[in-house]
Design a protein around this motif. Sequence first.
Motif, PDB file in Angstrom:
ATOM      1  N   GLY A 124      -3.939  -1.749  -9.194  1.00 40.08           N
ATOM      2  CA  GLY A 124      -3.689  -3.054  -8.411  1.00 40.08           C
ATOM      3  C   GLY A 124      -2.551  -3.416  -8.435  1.00 40.08           C
ATOM      4  N   SER A 125      -1.310  -2.568  -8.786  1.00 43.18           N
ATOM      5  CA  SER A 125      -0.184  -2.746  -8.521  1.00 43.18           C
ATOM      6  C   SER A 125       0.294  -2.989  -6.782  1.00 43.18           C
ATOM      7  CB  SER A 125       0.845  -2.040  -9.103  1.00 43.18           C
ATOM      8  OG  SER A 125       0.679  -1.937 -10.246  1.00 43.18           O
ATOM      9  N   ASP A 126      -0.493  -2.090  -6.223  1.00 40.69           N
ATOM     10  CA  ASP A 126      -0.333  -2.101  -4.863  1.00 40.69           C
ATOM     11  C   ASP A 126      -0.688  -3.442  -4.051  1.00 40.69           C
ATOM     12  OD1 ASP A 126       0.016   0.682  -4.768  1.00 40.69           O
ATOM     13  OD2 ASP A 126      -2.207   1.079  -4.701  1.00 40.69           O
ATOM     14  N   TYR A 127      -1.934  -3.961  -4.875  1.00 41.42           N
ATOM     15  CA  TYR A 127      -2.323  -5.184  -4.362  1.00 41.42           C
ATOM     16  C   TYR A 127      -1.289  -6.462  -4.814  1.00 41.42           C
ATOM     17  CZ  TYR A 127      -6.277  -8.782  -3.785  1.00 41.42           C
ATOM     18  OH  TYR A 127      -6.968  -9.655  -3.201  1.00 41.42           O
ATOM     19  N   THR A 128      -0.725  -6.398  -6.147  1.00 42.60           N
ATOM     20  CA  THR A 128       0.367  -7.263  -6.482  1.00 42.60           C
ATOM     21  C   THR A 128       1.478  -7.425  -5.152  1.00 42.60           C
ATOM     22  OG1 THR A 128       0.040  -6.693  -8.643  1.00 42.60           O
ATOM     23  CG2 THR A 128       2.037  -7.861  -8.069  1.00 42.60           C
ATOM     24  N   ALA A 129       1.741  -6.181  -4.790  1.00 41.20           N
ATOM     25  CA  ALA A 129       3.074  -5.942  -3.906  1.00 41.20           C
ATOM     26  C   ALA A 129       2.487  -6.666  -2.403  1.00 41.20           C
ATOM     27  CB  ALA A 129       3.238  -4.577  -3.739  1.00 41.20           C
ATOM     28  N   THR A 130       1.240  -6.505  -2.154  1.00 45.02           N
ATOM     29  CA  THR A 130       1.004  -7.025  -0.894  1.00 45.02           C
ATOM     30  C   THR A 130       0.617  -8.513  -0.792  1.00 45.02           C
ATOM     31  OG1 THR A 130      -1.369  -6.352  -1.080  1.00 45.02           O
ATOM     32  CG2 THR A 130       0.130  -4.986   0.250  1.00 45.02           C
ATOM     33  N   ILE A 131       0.348  -9.028  -2.370  1.00 38.62           N
ATOM     34  CA  ILE A 131       0.280 -10.609  -2.157  1.00 38.62           C
ATOM     35  C   ILE A 131       1.477 -11.154  -2.245  1.00 38.62           C
ATOM     36  CG2 ILE A 131      -0.461 -12.284  -4.028  1.00 38.62           C
ATOM     37  CD1 ILE A 131      -2.463 -10.112  -5.111  1.00 38.62           C
ATOM     38  N   ILE A 132       2.388 -10.554  -2.897  1.00 38.57           N
ATOM     39  CA  ILE A 132       3.686 -10.847  -2.560  1.00 38.57           C
ATOM     40  C   ILE A 132       4.168 -10.899  -1.496  1.00 38.57           C
ATOM     41  CG2 ILE A 132       6.148 -10.608  -3.733  1.00 38.57           C
ATOM     42  CD1 ILE A 132       5.029  -9.827  -6.632  1.00 38.57           C
ATOM     43  N   GLY A 133       4.223  -9.842  -0.630  1.00 42.06           N
ATOM     44  CA  GLY A 133       4.629  -9.848   0.413  1.00 42.06           C
ATOM     45  C   GLY A 133       4.186 -10.898   1.374  1.00 42.06           C
ATOM     46  N   ASN A 134       2.815 -11.348   1.201  1.00 41.31           N
ATOM     47  CA  ASN A 134       2.443 -12.354   2.007  1.00 41.31           C
ATOM     48  C   ASN A 134       2.898 -13.672   1.704  1.00 41.31           C
ATOM     49  OD1 ASN A 134       0.289 -14.524   1.950  1.00 41.31           O
ATOM     50  ND2 ASN A 134      -1.020 -12.954   3.249  1.00 41.31           N
ATOM     51  N   VAL A 135       2.883 -13.883   0.474  1.00 39.02           N
ATOM     52  CA  VAL A 135       3.398 -15.332  -0.079  1.00 39.02           C
ATOM     53  C   VAL A 135       5.008 -15.525   0.515  1.00 39.02           C
ATOM     54  CG1 VAL A 135       1.570 -15.774  -1.610  1.00 39.02           C
ATOM     55  CG2 VAL A 135       3.851 -15.140  -2.349  1.00 39.02           C
ATOM     56  N   ILE A 136       5.495 -14.473   0.412  1.00 39.29           N
ATOM     57  CA  ILE A 136       7.153 -14.635   0.657  1.00 39.29           C
ATOM     58  C   ILE A 136       7.400 -14.165   2.087  1.00 39.29           C
ATOM     59  CG2 ILE A 136       7.912 -14.359  -1.619  1.00 39.29           C
ATOM     60  CD1 ILE A 136       8.823 -11.586  -0.655  1.00 39.29           C
ATOM     61  N   ASN A 137       6.454 -13.885   3.060  1.00 35.90           N
ATOM     62  CA  ASN A 137       6.386 -13.481   4.234  1.00 35.90           C
ATOM     63  C   ASN A 137       7.560 -12.268   4.407  1.00 35.90           C
ATOM     64  OD1 ASN A 137       5.537 -13.176   6.802  1.00 35.90           O
ATOM     65  ND2 ASN A 137       7.082 -14.914   7.754  1.00 35.90           N
ATOM     66  N   ALA A 138       7.476 -11.130   3.446  1.00 35.42           N
ATOM     67  CA  ALA A 138       8.487 -10.209   3.495  1.00 35.42           C
ATOM     68  C   ALA A 138       8.377  -9.247   4.839  1.00 35.42           C
ATOM     69  CB  ALA A 138       7.807  -9.127   2.475  1.00 35.42           C
ATOM     70  N   SER A 139       9.622  -8.649   5.139  1.00 45.71           N
ATOM     71  CA  SER A 139       9.769  -8.206   6.359  1.00 45.71           C
ATOM     72  C   SER A 139       8.925  -6.715   6.374  1.00 45.71           C
ATOM     73  CB  SER A 139      11.147  -7.700   6.738  1.00 45.71           C
ATOM     74  OG  SER A 139      11.719  -7.174   5.360  1.00 45.71           O
ATOM     75  N   ILE A 151      -4.668   6.513  -2.991  1.00 46.80           N
ATOM     76  CA  ILE A 151      -3.310   6.372  -2.875  1.00 46.80           C
ATOM     77  C   ILE A 151      -3.295   4.698  -2.669  1.00 46.80           C
ATOM     78  CG2 ILE A 151      -3.627   6.409  -0.323  1.00 46.80           C
ATOM     79  CD1 ILE A 151      -0.541   7.841  -0.673  1.00 46.80           C
ATOM     80  N   LEU A 152      -4.222   3.801  -2.200  1.00 46.59           N
ATOM     81  CA  LEU A 152      -4.072   2.358  -1.981  1.00 46.59           C
ATOM     82  C   LEU A 152      -5.337   1.590  -2.513  1.00 46.59           C
ATOM     83  CD1 LEU A 152      -3.108   1.909   1.734  1.00 46.59           C
ATOM     84  CD2 LEU A 152      -1.782   1.465  -0.315  1.00 46.59           C
ATOM     85  N   HIS A 153      -4.839   0.750  -3.394  1.00 43.91           N
ATOM     86  CA  HIS A 153      -5.970  -0.193  -3.828  1.00 43.91           C
ATOM     87  C   HIS A 153      -6.794  -0.670  -2.647  1.00 43.91           C
ATOM     88  CE1 HIS A 153      -7.722  -3.980  -5.533  1.00 43.91           C
ATOM     89  NE2 HIS A 153      -7.642  -3.400  -6.684  1.00 43.91           N
ATOM     90  N   PRO A 154      -8.084  -0.689  -2.898  1.00 43.44           N
ATOM     91  CA  PRO A 154      -8.917  -1.230  -1.722  1.00 43.44           C
ATOM     92  C   PRO A 154      -8.593  -2.733  -1.004  1.00 43.44           C
ATOM     93  CG  PRO A 154     -10.289  -0.750  -3.724  1.00 43.44           C
ATOM     94  CD  PRO A 154      -8.726  -0.338  -3.882  1.00 43.44           C
ATOM     95  N   SER A 155      -8.307  -3.534  -1.976  1.00 40.49           N
ATOM     96  CA  SER A 155      -7.895  -4.812  -1.433  1.00 40.49           C
ATOM     97  C   SER A 155      -6.650  -5.020  -0.702  1.00 40.49           C
ATOM     98  CB  SER A 155      -8.106  -5.800  -2.399  1.00 40.49           C
ATOM     99  OG  SER A 155      -9.417  -5.723  -2.836  1.00 40.49           O
ATOM    100  N   SER A 156      -5.639  -4.044  -0.904  1.00 39.98           N
ATOM    101  CA  SER A 156      -4.285  -4.402  -0.756  1.00 39.98           C
ATOM    102  C   SER A 156      -3.882  -4.459   0.611  1.00 39.98           C
ATOM    103  CB  SER A 156      -3.402  -3.149  -1.492  1.00 39.98           C
ATOM    104  OG  SER A 156      -3.692  -1.969  -0.753  1.00 39.98           O
ATOM    105  N   ILE A 157      -4.621  -3.827   1.607  1.00 41.34           N
ATOM    106  CA  ILE A 157      -4.343  -3.925   2.990  1.00 41.34           C
ATOM    107  C   ILE A 157      -4.366  -5.554   3.573  1.00 41.34           C
ATOM    108  CG2 ILE A 157      -4.652  -3.218   5.376  1.00 41.34           C
ATOM    109  CD1 ILE A 157      -4.454  -0.842   3.431  1.00 41.34           C
ATOM    110  N   THR A 158      -5.474  -6.278   3.241  1.00 40.95           N
ATOM    111  CA  THR A 158      -5.808  -7.602   3.536  1.00 40.95           C
ATOM    112  C   THR A 158      -4.657  -8.485   3.584  1.00 40.95           C
ATOM    113  OG1 THR A 158      -7.822  -7.257   2.962  1.00 40.95           O
ATOM    114  CG2 THR A 158      -7.447  -9.487   3.715  1.00 40.95           C
ATOM    115  N   PRO A 159      -3.881  -8.776   2.393  1.00 39.43           N
ATOM    116  CA  PRO A 159      -2.722  -9.540   2.464  1.00 39.43           C
ATOM    117  C   PRO A 159      -1.680  -9.276   3.503  1.00 39.43           C
ATOM    118  CG  PRO A 159      -3.489  -9.085   0.115  1.00 39.43           C
ATOM    119  CD  PRO A 159      -4.024  -8.119   1.233  1.00 39.43           C
ATOM    120  N   ALA A 160      -1.387  -7.799   3.740  1.00 38.78           N
ATOM    121  CA  ALA A 160      -0.417  -7.477   4.559  1.00 38.78           C
ATOM    122  C   ALA A 160      -0.884  -7.869   5.905  1.00 38.78           C
ATOM    123  CB  ALA A 160      -0.164  -6.259   4.380  1.00 38.78           C
TER     124      ALA A 160
END
Length: 445
Positions: free
Chosen positions: A197-212, A255-264
């Motif tokens: 789930g750490s992949d998912y943490t990363a994309t959730i954070i990416g989404n909420v801070i609108n990361a580059s 290699i990727l958590h299944p839910s991690s793509i959607t927030p990105a």
Amino acid sequence: MQVIKFGGTSIGNPEQIRIALSIIDFNKDNIVVLSAFSGVTATLCEFIRQANNSDFDTCKKKKKKIEDKHISFTNELLQSSSITKIALNQISKSIHLLEKFISRRINSINEKEILAQGELLSAKIIYLYLLEREIDVALLPALNFMRLNSKKDPDLTLIKKRLSSELKKYTECRLFLTNGFICKNHRNKVDNLGRGGSDYTATIIGNVINASVVEIWTDIDGLHNNDPRFVDNTQAIRNISYNEACELAYFGAKILHPSSITPAQSANIPLIIKNTLNPNDKGTVISEYTIPKAIKAISAKDDISTIKVKSGRMMQAYGFLRKVFEIFEKYETPVDMLTTSEISVAMTIDNNEYLDKIKTELQTLGEVEIETNQSIICVVGDFSKNNNKLIQLILDALVDIPVQMISFGASNINISLVVDAKDKVETLNILNHILQNELCLTEIQ
Ligand code: ADP
Ligand code: ASP
Ligand code: MG
């Protein structure tokens, strides 16, 4: 601001930790998401399993393994006695928690608390290591901002609000660390985002801070075109679309958590997978852009059960499928694949927790046949053109493998097949052969 995630494989020993941290550009604004050290979550899972089996000797060994690993990382990474003491205190807190449960059954709330220890410890030790090197760094505890709603989905609005107030505490700081995987649920209890789930943490954070960008650093040069654990000579894919990556991640590309793509994807943030041990390799870029290819990649998902319901009542009837799906909805069990004929419907699920209850209720609708221990093979490619020829190619190649179900047509990027688990590796290798056969591919494209 960019998000960088280091998986357990990137922080498997103190030397790897130093290498991983040297990748960070301290002149840029970064949020670094950290997994537990390699193998720690798996050991904690085993601890829980053995505690529930009353195998207390094994529990003690697992506890010792976790304690020794963190103490040795601390001793190798940290020098000053005051900073080492802070790390050792944190380790003994975690170890006390484990000791409390060595001779008890562990309920689901305690289980989540135990599983959280890996990410709580790794982030703290790495934070102290950076502090000791006088790097301006802040540790943002994920349990302060990472929240699930009552449907067990990340509560993006609340996460955004809480994370921004955490960030505001450190106006001058450019480097933030946080724990991957762990969160709190809507009842304010410790929870997690599922294995990997750490992949998912990363994309959730990416989404909420609108990361580059969100970078996922791991132990391989990107997303490969087949599962490198079962197939030789797989290759990294350089560009792949969010939708294609989502199919592969959902259908087994570990290699990727299944839910991690959607927030990105929903914030249109590129997701780049890179190799910590080979940082100059450009890795895989996941974005809207893709390079069309007849067959692009293949993955496999294990522990699948197929459920077939056969009923004359289905013939020319409406509402039958609704009744079938209401049963899966009642037991909160998602259906992955679906095929129908006039008198029967076949589905796959990847969670057998309520299988017996689902079976009993489905039997009120028709005759039910269940096969466990199956695998879904997912072939991702460009099936929009010439698909007849491509489907023929795939099926011809699999002539000696009993295929239980085929699903095609819902999207033009995916064909899914169900095979017996014992045929999985052979199926992956046969399909890899087609993938490697450039002659076929250029002819088809
Ligand atoms: P991390 O600890 O960095 O999160 P994981 O073990 O979760 O690493 O994921 C990386 C592993 O995923 C690779 O070492 C590889 O064995 C496995 N893997 C499975 N399918 C694929 C694929 N299609 N492409 C790349 N790696 C894959
Ligand atoms: N440590 C967790 C696991 O092993 C989460 C992760 O590494 O992504 O599942
Ligand atoms: Mg992972």
